[in-house]
Scaffold this motif. Structure first.
Motif, PDB file in Angstrom:
ATOM      1  N   UNK A  92       0.807  -1.220   0.000  1.00 34.87           N
ATOM      2  CA  UNK A  92       0.000   0.000   0.000  1.00 34.87           C
ATOM      3  C   UNK A  92       0.842   1.273   0.000  1.00 34.87           C
ATOM      4  N   UNK A  93       1.786   1.387   0.896  1.00 34.65           N
ATOM      5  CA  UNK A  93       2.594   2.613   0.964  1.00 34.65           C
ATOM      6  C   UNK A  93       3.412   2.785  -0.307  1.00 34.65           C
ATOM      7  N   UNK A  94       4.041   1.717  -0.766  1.00 31.40           N
ATOM      8  CA  UNK A  94       4.867   1.778  -1.965  1.00 31.40           C
ATOM      9  C   UNK A  94       4.053   2.197  -3.189  1.00 31.40           C
ATOM     10  N   UNK A  95       2.900   1.577  -3.385  1.00 30.27           N
ATOM     11  CA  UNK A  95       2.053   1.923  -4.528  1.00 30.27           C
ATOM     12  C   UNK A  95       1.562   3.368  -4.397  1.00 30.27           C
ATOM     13  N   UNK A  96       1.153   3.751  -3.207  1.00 29.71           N
ATOM     14  CA  UNK A  96       0.639   5.113  -3.005  1.00 29.71           C
ATOM     15  C   UNK A  96       1.705   6.153  -3.343  1.00 29.71           C
ATOM     16  N   UNK A  97       2.927   5.963  -2.847  1.00 26.52           N
ATOM     17  CA  UNK A  97       4.009   6.904  -3.150  1.00 26.52           C
ATOM     18  C   UNK A  97       4.266   6.929  -4.654  1.00 26.52           C
ATOM     19  N   UNK A  98       4.357   5.754  -5.256  1.00 26.07           N
ATOM     20  CA  UNK A  98       4.635   5.676  -6.680  1.00 26.07           C
ATOM     21  C   UNK A  98       3.541   6.382  -7.486  1.00 26.07           C
ATOM     22  N   UNK A  99       2.299   6.185  -7.117  1.00 27.06           N
ATOM     23  CA  UNK A  99       1.193   6.797  -7.848  1.00 27.06           C
ATOM     24  C   UNK A  99       1.136   8.308  -7.658  1.00 27.06           C
ATOM     25  N   UNK A 100       1.383   8.767  -6.468  1.00 27.42           N
ATOM     26  CA  UNK A 100       1.413  10.217  -6.238  1.00 27.42           C
ATOM     27  C   UNK A 100       2.495  10.850  -7.100  1.00 27.42           C
ATOM     28  N   UNK A 101       3.667  10.267  -7.085  1.00 26.83           N
ATOM     29  CA  UNK A 101       4.787  10.842  -7.828  1.00 26.83           C
ATOM     30  C   UNK A 101       4.558  10.762  -9.330  1.00 26.83           C
ATOM     31  N   UNK A 102       4.201   9.583  -9.850  1.00 29.07           N
ATOM     32  CA  UNK A 102       4.117   9.500 -11.312  1.00 29.07           C
ATOM     33  C   UNK A 102       2.964  10.332 -11.871  1.00 29.07           C
ATOM     34  N   UNK A 132      10.914   8.484 -12.391  1.00 30.56           N
ATOM     35  CA  UNK A 132      11.014   9.361 -11.217  1.00 30.56           C
ATOM     36  C   UNK A 132      10.343   8.692 -10.019  1.00 30.56           C
ATOM     37  N   UNK A 133       9.182   8.091 -10.238  1.00 25.98           N
ATOM     38  CA  UNK A 133       8.478   7.407  -9.156  1.00 25.98           C
ATOM     39  C   UNK A 133       9.325   6.276  -8.582  1.00 25.98           C
ATOM     40  N   UNK A 134      10.018   5.542  -9.441  1.00 23.83           N
ATOM     41  CA  UNK A 134      10.899   4.465  -8.979  1.00 23.83           C
ATOM     42  C   UNK A 134      11.990   5.026  -8.071  1.00 23.83           C
TER      43      UNK A 134
END
Length: 159
Positions: A92-102, A132-134
Motif C-alpha cells: 500500500x505505501x509503496x504503490x501510493x508513493x509511486x502513484x502520487x509521484x508518477x 522518477x516514481x521508482x
C-alpha cells in the motif's frame, strides 16, 4: 572468527537492504506501470478528463500491484483473505508513493496529459514519470523493509 549474522539482518542493513529495496520497488513498479499505462491509455483514448484518467490509472495501478503480490502468496498456500492482508501490508505505501509521484509528474509536464496516444510527449512523459516514481520510492521501501514493514512482510512467500 566471523560472527554469523542471520539472514533477516542481512536484508535489513547496508547494501543488502538497498538491493532488497530496489527489488521490492521494481516489483511494485511492474504492477503500477501496468495499471498506470493502461489507465492513461484508456482515459486518453476515450477522451476522459485528466482527473478521471488519473483516478482510473491509480485504481488500476493498485489492482495490478496488489495482484502481483497476491498471486505468489496464494501459490504458497495462504488463503485469499490472508493473502489480501499480506498484499495490503506489503504494497500500500509503496504503490501510493509511486502513484502520487508518477501522476504529479504527468500533470507537471506541460501538455503531457493532453497529448494523444501517438504523441512522443505522452509516452516520454509517462516513461519519465515512472522512472522518477521508482527513484523516489526506493528509499521509502528501504525504510519500510528496515522496520520489518512493506515488502518485508511478503518476502518469505516469494520463493
Amino acid at each position: 572468527m566471523t560472527e554469523h549474522v542471520p539472514h533477516s539482518h542481512h536484508m535489513t542493513s547496508g547494501r543488502a537492504l538497498t538491493r532488497t529495496a530496489i527489488r521490492a520497488t521494481a516489483h511494485c513498479l511492474t504492477g503500477c506501470a501496468i495499471g498506470e499505462i493502461l489507465g492513461m491509455v484508456i482515459g486518453t483514448a476515450l477522451g476522459l478528463s485528466n482527473a478521471v484518467t488519473i483516478v482510473l490509472a491509480v485504481v488500476l495501478a493498485f489492482v495490478f500491484g496488489y495482484s502481483l503480490t497476491i498471486l505468489p502468496v496464494l501459490r504458497a498456500g495462504v488463503g485469499l483473505a490472508a493473502a489480501l492482508g499480506i498484499a495490503l501490508a506489503a504494497d500500500t505505501v509503496s504503490i501510493a508513493v509511486m502513484e502520487i509521484v508518477d501522476n504529479l509528474v504527468m500533470v507537471l509536464v506541460p501538455g503531457a496529459m493532453d497529448a494523444g496516444l501517438t504523441s512522443q510527449l505522452f509516452w516520454g512523459a509517462l516513461a519519465f514519470s515512472l522512472a522518477v516514481a521508482f527513484v523516489v520510492t526506493v528509499p521509502v521501501n528501504r525504510v519500510l523493509i528496515r522496520r520489518g514493514k512493506g515488502h518485508a512482510v511478503v518476502h518469505k512467500y516469494h520463493h
